[in-house]
Design an enzyme around this catalytic site. Structure first.
Site, PDB file in Angstrom:
ATOM      1  N   ALA A  58      10.527  -3.176  -1.225  1.00 38.13           N
ATOM      2  CA  ALA A  58      10.261  -2.513   0.065  1.00 38.13           C
ATOM      3  C   ALA A  58       8.982  -1.685  -0.032  1.00 38.13           C
ATOM      4  CB  ALA A  58      11.461  -1.666   0.457  1.00 38.13           C
ATOM      5  N   ARG A  59       9.108  -0.450  -0.461  1.00 40.57           N
ATOM      6  CA  ARG A  59       7.944   0.403  -0.705  1.00 40.57           C
ATOM      7  C   ARG A  59       8.251   1.264  -1.918  1.00 40.57           C
ATOM      8  NH1 ARG A  59       5.389  -2.605   1.769  1.00 40.57           N
ATOM      9  NH2 ARG A  59       4.105  -2.288   3.625  1.00 40.57           N
ATOM     10  N   ASP A  99       8.402  -4.688  -7.207  1.00 37.09           N
ATOM     11  CA  ASP A  99       7.220  -5.366  -6.676  1.00 37.09           C
ATOM     12  C   ASP A  99       6.284  -4.375  -5.993  1.00 37.09           C
ATOM     13  OD1 ASP A  99       5.721  -7.745  -6.101  1.00 37.09           O
ATOM     14  OD2 ASP A  99       6.410  -7.659  -4.022  1.00 37.09           O
ATOM     15  N   GLU A 147       0.423   2.870  -5.155  1.00 37.22           N
ATOM     16  CA  GLU A 147      -0.258   1.618  -5.514  1.00 37.22           C
ATOM     17  C   GLU A 147      -1.764   1.715  -5.305  1.00 37.22           C
ATOM     18  OE1 GLU A 147       1.149  -1.923  -3.412  1.00 37.22           O
ATOM     19  OE2 GLU A 147       3.192  -1.293  -3.841  1.00 37.22           O
ATOM     20  N   GLY A 189       5.257  -9.783  -2.675  1.00 41.02           N
ATOM     21  CA  GLY A 189       6.289 -10.120  -1.678  1.00 41.02           C
ATOM     22  C   GLY A 189       5.900 -11.203  -0.688  1.00 41.02           C
ATOM     23  N   SER A 190       4.785 -11.031  -0.029  1.00 44.00           N
ATOM     24  CA  SER A 190       4.427 -11.999   1.025  1.00 44.00           C
ATOM     25  C   SER A 190       3.351 -12.978   0.555  1.00 44.00           C
ATOM     26  CB  SER A 190       3.937 -11.244   2.259  1.00 44.00           C
ATOM     27  OG  SER A 190       2.759 -10.517   1.943  1.00 44.00           O
ATOM     28  N   HIS A 204       2.984  -6.449  -6.271  1.00 44.87           N
ATOM     29  CA  HIS A 204       3.138  -6.565  -4.807  1.00 44.87           C
ATOM     30  C   HIS A 204       2.888  -8.004  -4.322  1.00 44.87           C
ATOM     31  CE1 HIS A 204       3.022  -4.079  -0.871  1.00 44.87           C
ATOM     32  NE2 HIS A 204       3.485  -5.309  -0.631  1.00 44.87           N
ATOM     33  N   ILE A 262      14.684  -8.688   6.614  1.00 41.90           N
ATOM     34  CA  ILE A 262      14.539  -9.073   5.202  1.00 41.90           C
ATOM     35  C   ILE A 262      15.860  -8.851   4.461  1.00 41.90           C
ATOM     36  CG2 ILE A 262      13.272  -8.648   3.048  1.00 41.90           C
ATOM     37  CD1 ILE A 262      10.840  -7.856   4.849  1.00 41.90           C
TER      38      ILE A 262
HETATM   39  C1  8YV Z   1       1.831  -7.372   2.560  1.00 43.36           C
HETATM   40  C2  8YV Z   1       3.920  -5.907   2.871  1.00 43.36           C
HETATM   41  O1  8YV Z   1       1.354  -8.300   1.686  1.00 43.36           O
HETATM   42  O2  8YV Z   1       3.661  -6.625   5.107  1.00 43.36           O
HETATM   43  C3  8YV Z   1       4.008  -5.742   4.337  1.00 43.36           C
HETATM   44  O3  8YV Z   1       4.472  -4.662   4.781  1.00 43.36           O
HETATM   45  O4  8YV Z   1       4.432  -5.138   2.157  1.00 43.36           O
HETATM   46  C4  8YV Z   1       3.203  -6.960   2.132  1.00 43.36           C
HETATM   47  O5  8YV Z   1       4.029  -8.011   1.798  1.00 43.36           O
HETATM   48  C5  8YV Z   1       0.831  -6.298   2.621  1.00 43.36           C
HETATM   49  O6  8YV Z   1       1.331  -5.093   3.001  1.00 43.36           O
HETATM   50  C6  8YV Z   1      -0.291  -6.779   3.501  1.00 43.36           C
HETATM   51  O7  8YV Z   1      -1.000  -5.778   4.169  1.00 43.36           O
END
Ligand code: 8YV
Length: 322
Positions: free
Chosen positions: A240-241, A265, A270, A290-291, A288, A161
């Site tokens: 990230a976290r 994000d 959380e 990100g994905s 959150h 990433i």
């Molecule tokens: C996910 C993420 O959406 O994949 C990861 O580690 O941080 C996220 O983008 C989420 O954790 C899905 O479980």
């Protein structure tokens, strides 16, 4: 007669196509509530299951893993991050753990770019003002932000990433500086400046973007002492976290202007978000995301199912962590 399908516990409501595949290929039980189970419910629901399909908001700490029934032989997480699973405890019990790398690299890198631009250009503040009906019209000095073009971007964690973010931000003529456990090979580094010591990177970051996993070593990595080493008016981005940042230190720096803006994000604890961020106009706060694209979430689910399929076919899953 065909062999019975493995029993799979699906702990969340996943995208339709993912659930459909799970239900067709497995004797699957889906957590229809859409809310994460607590430890006791998760353990109870795991009775008789061969595998678990979980997500990052399921907590599989050591004490939970220990109490899982013998029948559970694999835990596949729908995430690249796996700090919510005690992998060593799973290994101890002979359970396989898998994650979903690669497939969310682009979406997460896009999010980091979004955070960077939104924070630098005060877009959150602008949108809030407009929606509140408080925008009185353009003026030459209104909502002046920080230019991204040509600035120095510091990346902490040059994995998939981090590298995808560097690639994108080169198109903004940003100078890439990075800290990573290991220096990248020259071809992959592509002219980026490497700092073996994170503290040496910080003074060179007009923008700082965090892309390291959460581990005991990276917890609260961005603390008050490190923030003090950033140039005045730096922009901080975290996709990230949350626990990689010391919230109190970042909030104080946003209040004082030491950090001009932050794009976040992810949050420590959380879905709770430190209340100190809420009143800060210079903090852009995303939930959150990100994905969170249809394509990526489907790909994550399919990747997790590919890992499960391989395991139950007697092969080694591609993304095996234990
Ligand atoms: C996910 C993420 O959406 O994949 C990861 O580690 O941080 C996220 O983008 C989420 O954790 C899905 O479980």
């Amino acid at each position: 007669m065909s062999a019975p399908k493995p029993k799979l516990l699906v702990t969340q409501r996943f995208p339709k196509a993912v659930e459909a595949r799970a239900l067709s290929d497995y004797e699957a039980r889906v957590n229809e509530t859409g809310a994460s189970w607590g430890a006791d419910e998760l353990i109870e629901a795991s009775a008789g299951m061969d595998g678990l399909l979980v997500a990052a908001n399921d907590s599989l700490r050591g004490d939970v893993i220990e109490r899982l029934p013998e029948s559970v032989r694999i835990i596949a997480t729908f995430s690249v991050g796996y700090e919510h699973i005690d992998v060593a405890a799973a290994r101890e019990r002979g359970m396989v753990v898998t994650n979903t790398p690669d497939v969310l690299t682009d979406a997460t890198a896009d999010m980091a770019v979004l955070l960077m631009l939104t924070a630098a250009r005060r877009a959150g503040e602008g949108e809030r003002t407009l929606r509140a009906g408080a925008w009185t019209g353009w003026t030459p000095t209104q909502f002046l932000g920080t230019q991204v073009t040509g600035k120095r971007l510091g990346i902490v964690g040059m994995g998939r990433i981090g590298r995808a973010v560097a690639h994108r931000m080169r198109a903004f003529a940003m100078e890439i500086h990075y800290h990573n456990r290991n220096r990248l090979a020259a071809g992959i580094e592509d002219g980026a400046a490497f700092y073996a010591d994170l503290d040496d990177l910080l003074p060179n970051c007009d923008f700082l973007s965090l892309h390291c996993p959460l581990t005991p070593e990276t917890a609260k990595l961005l603390n008050a002492e490190r923030i003090a080493k950033l140039p005045d008016g730096a922009v901080v981005v975290n996709s990230a976290r949350g626990a990689v940042v010391d919230d109190r230190a970042l909030i104080a720096a946003l209040e004082s202007g030491k950090v001009a803006a932050a794009g976040l994000d992810v949050y420590d604890g959380e879905p709770n978000v430190n209340a100190g961020y809420m009143g800060l106009e210079n903090a852009f706060l995303a939930p959150h995301l990100g994905s969170a694209t249809v394509e990526t979430r489907n790909a994550m689910g399919f990747r997790a199912l590919d890992n499960l399929d391989a395991f139950f076919a007697g092969a080694d899953p591609l993304d095996r962590l234990s």
